[in-house]
Design a protein around this motif. Sequence first.
Motif, PDB file in Angstrom:
ATOM      1  N   ARG A  60       0.834  -1.203   0.000  1.00 28.95           N
ATOM      2  CA  ARG A  60       0.000   0.000   0.000  1.00 28.95           C
ATOM      3  C   ARG A  60       0.865   1.248   0.000  1.00 28.95           C
ATOM      4  O   ARG A  60       0.591   2.216  -0.722  1.00 28.95           O
ATOM      5  N   GLU A  61       1.919   1.246   0.805  1.00 28.39           N
ATOM      6  CA  GLU A  61       2.775   2.413   0.919  1.00 28.39           C
ATOM      7  C   GLU A  61       3.500   2.730  -0.383  1.00 28.39           C
ATOM      8  O   GLU A  61       3.652   3.894  -0.745  1.00 28.39           O
ATOM      9  N   ASP A  62       3.990   1.693  -1.075  1.00 29.17           N
ATOM     10  CA  ASP A  62       4.734   1.955  -2.316  1.00 29.17           C
ATOM     11  C   ASP A  62       3.864   1.857  -3.570  1.00 29.17           C
ATOM     12  O   ASP A  62       4.365   1.840  -4.692  1.00 29.17           O
ATOM     13  N   ALA A  63       2.535   1.788  -3.367  1.00 31.80           N
ATOM     14  CA  ALA A  63       1.562   1.818  -4.460  1.00 31.80           C
ATOM     15  C   ALA A  63       1.709   0.657  -5.432  1.00 31.80           C
ATOM     16  O   ALA A  63       1.407   0.791  -6.613  1.00 31.80           O
ATOM     17  N   THR A  64       2.156  -0.494  -4.936  1.00 33.08           N
ATOM     18  CA  THR A  64       2.225  -1.681  -5.792  1.00 33.08           C
ATOM     19  C   THR A  64       1.066  -2.639  -5.551  1.00 33.08           C
ATOM     20  O   THR A  64       0.964  -3.669  -6.206  1.00 33.08           O
ATOM     21  N   LEU A  65       0.192  -2.285  -4.609  1.00 31.57           N
ATOM     22  CA  LEU A  65      -0.972  -3.127  -4.339  1.00 31.57           C
ATOM     23  C   LEU A  65      -1.870  -3.230  -5.570  1.00 31.57           C
ATOM     24  O   LEU A  65      -2.577  -4.224  -5.757  1.00 31.57           O
ATOM     25  N   TRP A  69      -4.443  -6.159  -7.523  1.00 29.94           N
ATOM     26  CA  TRP A  69      -5.824  -5.906  -7.918  1.00 29.94           C
ATOM     27  C   TRP A  69      -6.073  -6.256  -9.383  1.00 29.94           C
ATOM     28  O   TRP A  69      -7.191  -6.579  -9.771  1.00 29.94           O
ATOM     29  N   LEU A  70      -5.034  -6.130 -10.220  1.00 28.64           N
ATOM     30  CA  LEU A  70      -5.199  -6.400 -11.652  1.00 28.64           C
ATOM     31  C   LEU A  70      -5.360  -7.890 -11.951  1.00 28.64           C
ATOM     32  O   LEU A  70      -5.750  -8.258 -13.057  1.00 28.64           O
ATOM     33  N   ARG A  71      -5.026  -8.726 -10.975  1.00 32.06           N
ATOM     34  CA  ARG A  71      -5.190 -10.161 -11.185  1.00 32.06           C
ATOM     35  C   ARG A  71      -6.676 -10.541 -11.141  1.00 32.06           C
ATOM     36  O   ARG A  71      -7.444  -9.950 -10.376  1.00 32.06           O
ATOM     37  N   PRO A  72      -7.085 -11.510 -11.951  1.00 34.46           N
ATOM     38  CA  PRO A  72      -8.505 -11.921 -11.972  1.00 34.46           C
ATOM     39  C   PRO A  72      -8.857 -12.770 -10.747  1.00 34.46           C
ATOM     40  O   PRO A  72      -9.059 -13.984 -10.844  1.00 34.46           O
ATOM     41  N   MET A  73      -8.914 -12.129  -9.593  1.00 31.89           N
ATOM     42  CA  MET A  73      -9.233 -12.831  -8.356  1.00 31.89           C
ATOM     43  C   MET A  73      -9.921 -11.873  -7.396  1.00 31.89           C
ATOM     44  O   MET A  73      -9.823 -10.653  -7.528  1.00 31.89           O
ATOM     45  N   GLY A  74     -10.616 -12.434  -6.431  1.00 32.79           N
ATOM     46  CA  GLY A  74     -11.325 -11.630  -5.456  1.00 32.79           C
ATOM     47  C   GLY A  74     -10.385 -11.049  -4.426  1.00 32.79           C
ATOM     48  O   GLY A  74      -9.197 -11.377  -4.366  1.00 32.79           O
ATOM     49  N   ARG A  75     -10.930 -10.175  -3.591  1.00 32.66           N
ATOM     50  CA  ARG A  75     -10.110  -9.531  -2.550  1.00 32.66           C
ATOM     51  C   ARG A  75      -9.826 -10.476  -1.380  1.00 32.66           C
ATOM     52  O   ARG A  75      -8.787 -10.405  -0.760  1.00 32.66           O
ATOM     53  N   ALA A 206     -12.091 -10.891   6.993  1.00 32.11           N
ATOM     54  CA  ALA A 206     -13.247 -10.321   6.301  1.00 32.11           C
ATOM     55  C   ALA A 206     -13.132  -8.800   6.235  1.00 32.11           C
ATOM     56  O   ALA A 206     -13.418  -8.186   5.198  1.00 32.11           O
ATOM     57  N   LEU A 207     -12.696  -8.181   7.329  1.00 28.49           N
ATOM     58  CA  LEU A 207     -12.517  -6.735   7.351  1.00 28.49           C
ATOM     59  C   LEU A 207     -11.392  -6.301   6.414  1.00 28.49           C
ATOM     60  O   LEU A 207     -11.485  -5.250   5.760  1.00 28.49           O
ATOM     61  N   THR A 208     -10.335  -7.094   6.352  1.00 31.85           N
ATOM     62  CA  THR A 208      -9.241  -6.785   5.430  1.00 31.85           C
ATOM     63  C   THR A 208      -9.720  -6.842   3.987  1.00 31.85           C
ATOM     64  O   THR A 208      -9.394  -5.969   3.172  1.00 31.85           O
ATOM     65  N   SER A 209     -10.507  -7.864   3.671  1.00 24.94           N
ATOM     66  CA  SER A 209     -11.069  -7.984   2.327  1.00 24.94           C
ATOM     67  C   SER A 209     -11.972  -6.798   2.007  1.00 24.94           C
ATOM     68  O   SER A 209     -11.915  -6.232   0.899  1.00 24.94           O
ATOM     69  N   TRP A 210     -12.806  -6.407   2.965  1.00 26.74           N
ATOM     70  CA  TRP A 210     -13.677  -5.244   2.773  1.00 26.74           C
ATOM     71  C   TRP A 210     -12.868  -3.984   2.561  1.00 26.74           C
ATOM     72  O   TRP A 210     -13.168  -3.170   1.671  1.00 26.74           O
ATOM     73  N   ARG A 211     -11.804  -3.810   3.344  1.00 33.33           N
ATOM     74  CA  ARG A 211     -10.959  -2.622   3.221  1.00 33.33           C
ATOM     75  C   ARG A 211     -10.283  -2.576   1.856  1.00 33.33           C
ATOM     76  O   ARG A 211     -10.160  -1.506   1.253  1.00 33.33           O
ATOM     77  N   LEU A 212      -9.851  -3.711   1.362  1.00 35.73           N
ATOM     78  CA  LEU A 212      -9.223  -3.753   0.049  1.00 35.73           C
ATOM     79  C   LEU A 212     -10.207  -3.338  -1.044  1.00 35.73           C
ATOM     80  O   LEU A 212      -9.819  -2.727  -2.049  1.00 35.73           O
ATOM     81  N   ASN A 213     -11.472  -3.662  -0.860  1.00 37.30           N
ATOM     82  CA  ASN A 213     -12.503  -3.245  -1.812  1.00 37.30           C
ATOM     83  C   ASN A 213     -12.749  -1.743  -1.779  1.00 37.30           C
ATOM     84  O   ASN A 213     -13.107  -1.142  -2.794  1.00 37.30           O
ATOM     85  N   GLU A 214     -12.576  -1.146  -0.595  1.00 37.35           N
ATOM     86  CA  GLU A 214     -12.888   0.263  -0.414  1.00 37.35           C
ATOM     87  C   GLU A 214     -11.709   1.186  -0.714  1.00 37.35           C
ATOM     88  O   GLU A 214     -11.900   2.380  -0.943  1.00 37.35           O
ATOM     89  N   MET A 215     -10.499   0.653  -0.700  1.00 39.49           N
ATOM     90  CA  MET A 215      -9.313   1.484  -0.869  1.00 39.49           C
ATOM     91  C   MET A 215      -9.157   1.958  -2.317  1.00 39.49           C
ATOM     92  O   MET A 215      -9.632   1.323  -3.240  1.00 39.49           O
ATOM     93  N   GLU A 216      -8.468   3.083  -2.449  1.00 45.35           N
ATOM     94  CA  GLU A 216      -8.091   3.603  -3.754  1.00 45.35           C
ATOM     95  C   GLU A 216      -6.579   3.640  -3.830  1.00 45.35           C
ATOM     96  O   GLU A 216      -5.934   4.287  -3.030  1.00 45.35           O
ATOM     97  N   VAL A 217      -6.022   2.912  -4.781  1.00 44.54           N
ATOM     98  CA  VAL A 217      -4.573   2.856  -4.937  1.00 44.54           C
ATOM     99  C   VAL A 217      -4.237   3.321  -6.335  1.00 44.54           C
ATOM    100  O   VAL A 217      -4.760   2.786  -7.327  1.00 44.54           O
ATOM    101  N   ALA A 218      -3.378   4.310  -6.429  1.00 43.60           N
ATOM    102  CA  ALA A 218      -2.983   4.816  -7.737  1.00 43.60           C
ATOM    103  C   ALA A 218      -1.875   3.955  -8.324  1.00 43.60           C
ATOM    104  O   ALA A 218      -1.088   3.379  -7.615  1.00 43.60           O
TER     105      ALA A 218
END
Length: 218
Positions: A60-65, A69-75, A206-218
């Motif tokens: 998350r810090e180095d914006a490589t997350l 996300w680009l992989r065809p898989m769920g959070r 579950a909360l981590t998965s939810w957070r990954l859905n809500e985050m915005e990463v450039a």
Amino acid sequence: VLALLGLSAVLVLVSLAVGLAEDVEDPLEVGVALIDLMGFTLVVPIVALVFAAAALGDTREDATLVYLWLRPMGRFPIALGAWLASVTVSVPLTLLPLAVSAVLLDAGSDLVAATVLAALVGGVTYAAVFLFLGVLVRNPVIWGVVYILLWEGLVAQFGAATARMAVRGYTRSILTSMTDVDLDLGTLSVTMGIVVPAAIVVSALALTSWRLNEMEVA
């Protein structure tokens, strides 16, 4: 890793000194108190924090997350994989020195078995909690240390009610239930000491998965 191993080495050395001491009236009671105080207040949570918070927090810090996300898989598989990766590293780094410490305390096989089970439960639970922390806030290690010292180390000592709101309360319950040593903070059954942390793990993932859905990463 060397610093974390050094922290574990301190516990091993103290355990050796206690095990060799001839003026200890109740080695089992002293051993339980030592494992609880040093092992489950410092060693287990801090090691889990370092690895789990970095598992997704660094990306998350180095914006490589975004590449995950680009992989065809769920959070959720991302969260689960990161948790398993951190557990694979952190649990052995804590389980082995704590088991050695329990043996060196020379307080019987019950302490060794209780320490191993509690270390395993605590390690996987803290890893899930700090994995979520890693995607929730920036500088998760700093916030994690504050949580460990203030909540797990201090507030959880105020009584049975607050102890049940901390992971350490359940690792302590496993220790006390399996060794019949009372630490004056209330004792839950071994079953509760496993079931509640398991629920915490599922909730944190579950909360981590939810957070990954809500985050915005450039």
